[in-house]
Design an enzyme around this catalytic site. Structure first.
Site, PDB file in Angstrom:
ATOM      1  N   GLY A  38       0.834  -1.200   0.000  1.00 23.42           N
ATOM      2  CA  GLY A  38       0.000   0.000   0.000  1.00 23.42           C
ATOM      3  C   GLY A  38       0.865   1.244   0.000  1.00 23.42           C
ATOM      4  N   THR A  43       3.101  -6.363   5.929  1.00 24.43           N
ATOM      5  CA  THR A  43       4.118  -5.926   6.875  1.00 24.43           C
ATOM      6  C   THR A  43       4.386  -6.934   7.976  1.00 24.43           C
ATOM      7  OG1 THR A  43       2.302  -4.858   7.993  1.00 24.43           O
ATOM      8  CG2 THR A  43       3.634  -3.474   6.582  1.00 24.43           C
ATOM      9  N   ALA A  67       1.206  -1.729  15.167  1.00 19.99           N
ATOM     10  CA  ALA A  67       1.700  -2.644  16.201  1.00 19.99           C
ATOM     11  C   ALA A  67       1.278  -2.155  17.579  1.00 19.99           C
ATOM     12  CB  ALA A  67       3.221  -2.779  16.113  1.00 19.99           C
ATOM     13  N   PRO A  92      11.882 -10.051  15.234  1.00 17.05           N
ATOM     14  CA  PRO A  92      13.073  -9.543  14.537  1.00 17.05           C
ATOM     15  C   PRO A  92      13.087  -9.871  13.043  1.00 17.05           C
ATOM     16  CG  PRO A  92      13.681 -10.646  16.595  1.00 17.05           C
ATOM     17  CD  PRO A  92      12.217 -10.895  16.392  1.00 17.05           C
ATOM     18  N   GLN A  96      10.789  -5.185   7.324  1.00 14.90           N
ATOM     19  CA  GLN A  96      10.229  -3.841   7.233  1.00 14.90           C
ATOM     20  C   GLN A  96      11.318  -2.817   6.943  1.00 14.90           C
ATOM     21  OE1 GLN A  96       7.266  -2.912   6.828  1.00 14.90           O
ATOM     22  NE2 GLN A  96       6.269  -2.587   8.780  1.00 14.90           N
ATOM     23  N   LYS A 136       7.324   1.018  19.230  1.00 13.82           N
ATOM     24  CA  LYS A 136       7.216   2.380  18.712  1.00 13.82           C
ATOM     25  C   LYS A 136       6.880   2.430  17.224  1.00 13.82           C
ATOM     26  CE  LYS A 136      10.199   5.432  20.469  1.00 13.82           C
ATOM     27  NZ  LYS A 136      11.524   6.001  20.853  1.00 13.82           N
ATOM     28  N   GLY A 190       7.205   0.748  10.481  1.00 13.15           N
ATOM     29  CA  GLY A 190       6.806   0.754   9.066  1.00 13.15           C
ATOM     30  C   GLY A 190       7.518   1.780   8.221  1.00 13.15           C
ATOM     31  N   GLU A 191       7.862   2.923   8.798  1.00 11.82           N
ATOM     32  CA  GLU A 191       8.397   4.007   7.968  1.00 11.82           C
ATOM     33  C   GLU A 191       9.848   4.386   8.281  1.00 11.82           C
ATOM     34  OE1 GLU A 191       4.035   4.877   8.740  1.00 11.82           O
ATOM     35  OE2 GLU A 191       4.851   6.215   7.278  1.00 11.82           O
TER      36      GLU A 191
END
Lengths: 340, 751
Positions: B251, B480, B522, B645, B651, B713, B716-717
Site C-alpha cells: 500500500g 508488513t 503494532a 526480529p 520492514q 514504537k 513501518g516508515e
C-alpha cells in the site's frame, strides 16, 4: 485492446497468405512488445497471425557463420554454445537486455521488430506522428531525456530499444525475409530506418514480409569486443547509451573497427567514418577519443532540464570506454555490474 | 525489558524471529486480493482516463462502446446516478481539508488521467475493448503543473489537516544570527514526485447480496475507512455494507483513502443492481495519489566548532486545486537539533494535479533528506566529522513541543553501533580520497526520525471449546507482518502455541480499528489484542476457580500463569487445569472479549515520542560514466521493543530499498506543457531491482519505551527516512559533487 481475428500458421507460406487475408494484420511470436502495445491501444491489429509453430527456431551453421532462426528465443541464442564462443558480443548484448522471463519468450525476429521507445508513442492521450502521421511529435520540447541524439527529424525523436540489434549491427548481420514477392536478404544496416517524414515506418520490410532468419557472417573478433550498456538502474532498464565495439588488432594497431550505439537513434547507430578513422591507428585512448568525437559531432539534442543533452557527453565517454575494453580484451561483464 | 505478554514472565514467541503466518497462503495463491473475489454474473468495469489536465468535456460519445455486444452500460457525468450532495459526505477518515474528488461528477477536468467514463460489460475483455471506443472531446485550458512557477503564489493552508502538526512558531532571531554566523550553509533541495506503485493495483469488487446488502472487497489499508465512505456517499445504513480486504499487495499509503475505483464500482453496482469489479491498470496507478514534489531551502548558521546558532527550513509543497493536502516536512529539523534561533515554514502551492497522498514516511522522507544533507554540508564547511556534528547539536528535548523530553531516544546508540558495524572510523573525510580501481568510493551518514504514534483501536479474542483462539480487528496487513505479530502477542498472552491462534483482519464485521498507516498498527492493534486476550484469560480463570475440586480455588489471578494451553499456579505447575477442560466444565462453547486501546494521555502530556535511526551508506561510482553502485547500507534503528526480529528486519529492508529508489531512481516526470506524468509504467518509472541492491545490514539498538504497554514504537516508515540523505552524502564524499535534486541520475553525475 481491440477485438481481433486470430490465425495460427503452420508454414511460412501459410503465414504470408494469412497476413494478406485481412486488414491490419500483425505477426505474433513471443508477443513481448506487441501485447503491451495492444493493451495500451497503440496497436490495433485486425488479425494476429500466430507464427510460433513455424519451423524457424533452429540455430544452424551456414557459410562459416551461423543462421539464427527467426523464432529462436533470445535466451536460446544468448546461451547457444556456438554463439557464446564465436559471437560473445551478441550473447552479452542479449543478456544485457530485458529480464530472464522476457528473454525466454522473445524471439529473434520479434527483437528486430519491436517498436521504438518513446513515452508519447505509448500514450494515446498525446499526439504522435508514429501513431497518427501528421498529428505532431509531442516528445520534441517535452520529456525527452531518453530520446535520440542522432538521425532525428522534425517528426520523430524516438529510439530503438533493442540491445541485441546493436550487436547485430556491429557484426553486420543479414536479415532473411520472405513475403508475397518471394525471399530476399537485407543487410542489417538497411533493415531499420530513420524517421524522416514517415516515422510510422520502423523498418524497410515490405507489407506482408516476414523475417525468417538472421545470418551472422563468418567474421569473428576473438576477445576484442564489448557490449557496454549505461542505464538508469543496473538491470531491467533500456539503454540511455550502449556501445557495441569489436576490433581486429594488428599488434597494438587497429586493423578493423566496428562500433554501433544503442539508445541514441531510431535505429542501431553506426558511423563508418569514425570506424575508418580508427583503421591503422594505435589502439590508444587518444585514437578512441578522436573516433568518439567524430561520432558525436553529428549529435542534435533536445534542450531543457528534461532534455537529452547529457547523452552527447555520455555517448562520447561510453565509446572511449567501450573501445578500451575491446582493445584490452576485457569485455564488460554482464553479471558484475562494475564497469571495467 | 521487564514487560512481557506471557503471565509466566517469559515470552515464548514475542521477541523471537517468526515467519509470516500468512506466508503459505500467499506463496500458494490461496490468499485472495480485492480484484480476485467474484460473484455469479459479475460485471466488469473499465475506466476511461481523461487526456487533458484542465478544462471541460464538451462532448462524450459512448454510442460505439454501447453497441459492442456484452456492454451493459457506459457511465459518464451525463448519466451517472445521484450520490450525496455535500463535500462532507465524501471526506473519508484521513481526508485533508477541501472538496474531495468525485469521479464522473460533472464536465470539469481537474487533472490528467481523471476518470471520465466507466464502461461496464459482462467480461473484462469486452469492457476494455469498448473503453477504447469512447470518444471524448474537450475544451482544454492551460494547466499549471510546474511547482517552481506556482511557488510565487504559495500560501499557509488556512485549514490544518487533522493529525498533521503545523510548523511551530519561530524562536530567537534566525535571520540575524545566520548573517553573523562563522560558518554558513544555505541551499535549496528538491525531491522528485514519486508514485507508490504497490505490486497490487487498486481494485474493488462490489457484490450485491440477495437481501440487497453489499459485500465489498476493496484495496484499502483499513476497511472501516471504505465502509464509512460508502455509507456516507451512497446514503446506506451501516448494516447494509460489509467491507473486507484480508490481504494487500502493498500500500505504502496509496490505500489509506478510498480511491475512485471504489466509488465507480459502487456506483455501477447500485445503478445496475448487479455485482461489479473495477481494477485499475498499471498506468492508471499514476492517476491518483503520489508523494508531492517540494522546494526546500535550509539555512544553517554555526560557530566554528559546529555548534548550531541559526536554523531555518522553508518548504513549498504542491497540492491539488481541490484539497489542501499537508504533511510534516520542516518540523523534523527542529525536532532533531538543539538550536536557539529557529524558523520553520511550510506552504502549499496549487497545481492542476490530483491531491498528493501520504507515501511511506510522508513529509519525513522529504524534509529529513533536506536537513540531513544540509548538516553534511555544514560538517564539511566546519571541518567536522558528520557524526560528531550531529552529536554536538544533539537534543534530549523536543524544541518544537515546548521542550518536552523524548519518551525514549537511543539515537546515540544508533550512531555508535552503526558506525562500529560500518567501519566509519576508517573513513578519510576528504572528498574523492577513497578509490577502488576505477571507482570512487564514498561513505555517507544521515539521521532518520519518525513519529511514534498510537491510535484508538479495538480488537476481540474468542477462545473456543477446542482450545483454539481467534483474535482480530478491522485493520489491514499491508504485507508488513501484522497477522504474525498479533498472533505472537495473542499466543503469549494466553499461553497457547501460535498454531492454535488464528488472526483475522480486514473485515468491518470485526471490531473497529484505524487504517494501517503511520507505523501505529503494532502499538494500537497489538495493545487491543493483548487486552482482549487478558480479558479472556481473566474470564477463563474465574470459570476455572469455580470448577469442582479446582486446583486454583484459592489462588489470585496475579498468581497464575497461562502456558501450554493450561492455567497453572506460578511456581507450582502441578496445580493446573487445561483451558479446554475449564470451558467443558463450565458448559460454555466459547469465552470472548472485546477490548479498546488508546494512547496514554498522561504519557503524551509529559513526553514526545519518536523513532530514530542512523543510516550509513557506501557508494562506488564510475565518475566518467556516471554509474553509481550502492554497495553497502547499515541502518541502525531505535524503535523500542521489537516484536518479531524477522518481520521487523524485512520492514527496514523494504524501507531502505525505497530510500535507495528515492535517492537514485524514482521520478514521475511531468510534461508541464500538458500537465501529464509521462513515464507512467514500471518500465520507465524506475524502482530498484535486485542488481541495484547489495548488502543491507539492519541493527536494532536496545531502547525501552513506555508510551504503550507493549513498549513498541512502530517500524513501518523509519527504514526509509534519511536513507536518501545518507546516499546523497556518500555521493558527495566520493565525487566532491553535491547534488541537491533527487534522484541522482547519470546525467547529474556527469554534468
Amino acid at each position: 485492446m481491440n477485438r481481433f481475428d486470430y490465425v495460427r500458421a503452420g508454414t511460412v507460406a501459410e503465414a504470408v497468405q494469412a497476413f494478406a487475408g485481412a486488414e491490419g494484420s500483425r505477426f505474433i511470436a513471443g508477443g513481448t512488445n506487441l501485447i503491451d502495445l495492444m493493451k495500451y491501444d497503440v496497436e490495433r491489429p485486425g488479425r494476429l497471425v500466430d507464427i510460433t509453430r513455424l519451423p524457424l527456431d533452429r540455430i544452424e551453421e551456414r557459410d562459416g557463420g551461423l543462421r539464427l532462426g527467426a523464432l529462436a528465443t533470445n535466451a536460446q541464442v544468448a546461451y547457444d554454445a556456438r554463439v557464446q564462443s564465436r559471437y560473445p558480443l551478441l550473447a552479452n548484448a542479449i543478456l544485457a537486455g530485458a529480464s530472464a522471463q522476457l528473454r525466454n519468450a522473445a524471439s529473434t525476429g520479434g527483437n528486430l521488430l519491436q517498436r521504438t521507445r518513446c513515452y508519447y508513442f505509448y500514450d494515446t492521450a498525446t499526439p504522435c506522428n508514429k501513431r497518427e502521421p501528421g498529428s505532431g511529435c509531442s516528445a520534441i520540447g517535452g520529456v525527452a531525456r531518453i530520446h535520440a541524439i542522432f538521425g532525428t527529424s522534425a517528426h520523430c525523436i524516438a529510439t530503438h530499444p533493442s540491445d541485441m540489434c546493436v550487436a547485430l549491427a556491429a557484426l553486420e548481420a543479414v536479415v532473411q525475409v520472405s513475403g508475397p514477392e518471394g525471399e530476399r536478404s537485407i543487410p542489417f544496416a538497411e533493415f531499420h530506418r530513420l524517421p524522416g517524414d514517415s516515422p510510422q515506418t520502423d523498418t524497410t520490410l515490405k507489407p506482408g514480409e516476414i523475417v525468417v532468419a538472421v545470418d551472422l557472417p563468418a567474421r569473428e573478433f576473438g576477445p576484442h569486443f564489448t557490449y557496454l550498456k549505461l542505464r538508469d538502474r543496473l538491470s531491467y532498464a533500456f539503454a540511455l547509451v550502449s556501445v557495441a565495439a569489436a576490433l581486429e588488432l594488428d599488434g597494438d594497431r587497429v586493423k578493423t573497427a566496428r562500433l554501433a550505439l544503442g539508445g541514441v537513434a531510431h535505429k542501431p547507430w553506426r558511423n563508418r567514418e569514425a570506424e575508418e578513422l580508427l583503421q591503422g591507428k594505435p589502439a590508444t585512448r587518444e585514437s578512441f577519443q578522436a573516433a568518439a568525437d567524430r561520432v558525436v559531432a553529428e549529435a542534435k539534442t533536445q534542450g531543457g532540464p528534461q532534455g537529452n543533452a547529457f547523452k552527447v557527453e555520455l555517448a562520447r565517454r561510453a565509446i572511449v570506454r567501450g573501445l578500451e575494453q575491446a582493445a584490452a580484451g576485457t569485455p564488460q561483464s554482464i553479471s558484475d555490474k562494475r564497469i571495467q | 525489558m521487564t514487560q512481557t505478554f506471557s503471565s509466566t514472565g517469559h515470552d515464548r514467541f514475542v521477541g523471537t524471529p517468526r515467519s509470516r503466518v500468512d506466508g503459505p497462503a500467499k506463496v500458494t495463491g490461496l490468499a485472495k486480493y480485492a480484484g480476485e473475489f467474484t460473484a455469479p454474473d459479475l460485471l466488469h468495469g473499465y475506466v476511461v482516463s481523461g487526456a487533458i489536465a484542465r478544462g471541460r468535456i464538451t462532448a462524450i460519445d459512448t454510442a460505439a462502446a454501447e453497441a459492442v455486444p456484452g456492454v451493459v452500460k457506459v457511465l459518464t457525468h451525463e448519466n451517472r446516478p445521484r450520490t450525496a450532495w455535500l463535500d462532507y459526505n465524501y471526506q473519508d477518515a484521513v481526508a485533508p481539508p477541501g472538496s474531495p474528488f468525485r469521479a464522473l461528477y460533472d464536465d470539469k477536468i481537474h487533472y490528467s488521467g481523471q476518470p471520465v467514463a466507466l464502461v461496464i460489460a459482462e467480461d473484462f475483455d469486452t469492457a476494455r475493448h469498448a473503453a477504447t471506443l469512447v470518444r471524448v472531446d474537450y475544451a482544454p485550458e492551460t494547466p499549471e503543473t510546474d511547482l517552481a512557477a506556482a511557488a510565487g503564489s504559495a500560501y499557509d493552508p488556512p485549514m490544518k489537516r487533522n493529525g498533521i502538526k503545523p510548523p511551530p512558531k519561530p524562536w530567537g532571531d534566525p535571520d540575524a544570527v545566520f548573517d553573523t554566523s562563522a560558518v554558513k550553509v544555505r541551499e535549496q533541495y528538491t525531491l522528485a514526485t514519486e508514485h507508490h506503485n504497490p505490486m497490487e493495483p487498486h481494485a474493488s469488487t462490489v457484490i450485491v447480496e440477495a437481501d440487497g446488502s453489499y459485500t465489498v472487497y476493496d484495496k484499502i489499508q483499513g476497511v472501516s475507512n471504505s465502509h464509512g465512505y460508502i455509507t456516507s456517499v451512497f446514503g446506506l445504513s451501516k448494516d447494509k455494507v460489509r467491507v473486507m480486504n484480508p490481504y494487500l499487495g502493498g500500500g505504502f499509503g496509496s490505500g489509506l483513502r478510498p480511491q475512485y475505483q471504489l466509488f465507480l464500482a459502487m456506483l455501477a453496482a447500485r445503478d445496475l443492481g448487479r455485482s461489479v469489479r473495477v481494477v485499475l491498470t498499471r498506468d492508471q496507478m499514476w492517476s491518483f495519489s503520489f508523494r508531492p514534489e517540494s522546494l526546500q531551502t535550509v539555512s544553517l548558521g554555526a560557530d566554528r566548532d559546529g555548534t548550531l546558532q541559526a536554523l531555518s527550513h522553508d518548504a513549498v509543497q504542491q497540492t491539488s486545486r481541490f484539497e489542501d493536502y499537508q504533511e510534516v516536512v520542516v518540523n523534523w529539523s527542529g525536532v532533531l537539533y538543539k538550536c536557539g534561533n529557529v524558523a520553520l515554514t511550510y506552504k502549499l502551492a496549487k497545481l492542476d494535479t490530483f491531491t498528493p497522498a501520504d507515501m511511506r514516511a510522508p513529509g519525513a522522507v522529504t524534509g529529513v533528506y533536506a536537513i540531513e544533507t544540509a548538516m553534511d554540508e555544514l560538517a564539511y564547511a566546519a571541518g567536522i566529522d558528520p557524526i560528531a556534528l550531529r552529536l554536538k547539536n544533539y537534543t534530549e528535548k523536543d524544541q518544537t513541543a515546548e521542550d518536552k523530553p523524548f519518551g525514549s531516544k537511543a539515537l546515540k546508540a544508533c550512531f555508535a553501533e552503526g558506525a562500529e558495524r560500518f567501519g566509519w572510523a576508517k573513513r578519510n573525510p576528504e572528498p574523492r580520497s577513497m578509490r577502488e580501481g576505477r571507482e570512487l568510493v564514498g561513505w555517507g551518514v544521515a539521521t532518520g526520525v519518525w513519529e511514534s504514534m498510537m491510535q484508538q483501536s479495538s480488537a476481540h479474542a474468542i477462545l473456543g471449546a477446542d482450545g483454539r483462539l481467534e483474535v482480530g480487528n478491522s485493520t489491514g496487513d499491508l504485507g508488513t507482518g501484522t497477522y504474525t505479530i498479533l498472533t505472537q502477542i495473542a499466543a503469549d498472552t494466553l499461553g497457547l502455541p501460535m498454531e492454535d491462534v488464528t488472526t483475522k483482519l480486514g473485515d468491518t464485521k470485526l471490531p473497529e480499528a484505524p487504517v494501517a498507516g503511520g507505523s501505529w498498527t503494532a502499538a494500537s492493534s497489538g495493545t487491543a489484542v493483548m487486552k482482549a486476550c487478558r480479558d479472556v484469560a481473566e474470564q477463563v480463570f474465574k470459570l476455572a476457580r469455580t470448577m469442582e475440586d479446582s486446583p486454583l480455588a484459592n489462588v489470585d489471578f496475579e498468581r497464575v500463569a497461562f502456558a501450554k494451553g493450561r492455567i497453572a499456579v506460578a511456581g507450582d505447575p502441578g496445580r493446573s487445569v487445561a483451558l479446554v477442560d475449564v470451558l467443558r466444565a463450565a458448559g460454555v462453547d466459547r469465552v470472548e472479549a472485546t477490548a479498546e486501546a488508546g494512547p496514554d494521555k498522561d504519557f503524551n502530556a509529559k513526553y514526545e515520542a519518536y523513532t530514530h535511526s542512523a543510516i550509513f551508506a557506501e557508494v562506488k561510482i564510475d565518475e566518467e560514466l556516471g554509474q553509481v553502485r550502492l554497495t553497502r547500507i547499515v541502518s541502525a534503528i531505535a524503535a523500542g521493543k521489537v516484536l518479531n526480529p524477522k518481520t521487523a528486519r524485512s520492514q527496514i529492508l523494504g524501507g531502505v530499498v525505497m530510500g535507495i529508489g528515492s535517492a537514485l531512481e524514482e521520478e514521475s516526470m511531468m510534461d508541464t506543457r500538458i500537465g501529464r506524468f509521462m513515464n507512467h509504467n514500471l518500465g520507465e518509472y524506475h524502482v530498484p531491482v535486485n542488481a541495484d541492491i547489495h548488502d543491507i545490514e539492519v541493527i536494532f539498538v536496545e531502547e525501552e519505551d513506555r508510551a504503550n504497554p507493549l513498549g513498541v514504537k512502530g517500524l513501518g516508515e523509519i527504514g526509509v527516512v534519511g536513507t536518501a540523505a545518507a546516499i546523497a552524502n556518500a555521493v558527495f564524499h566520493a565525487t566532491g559533487k553535491r547534488i541537491r535534486h533527487l534522484p541522482i541520475t547519470v546525467d547529474k553525475i556527469i554534468a
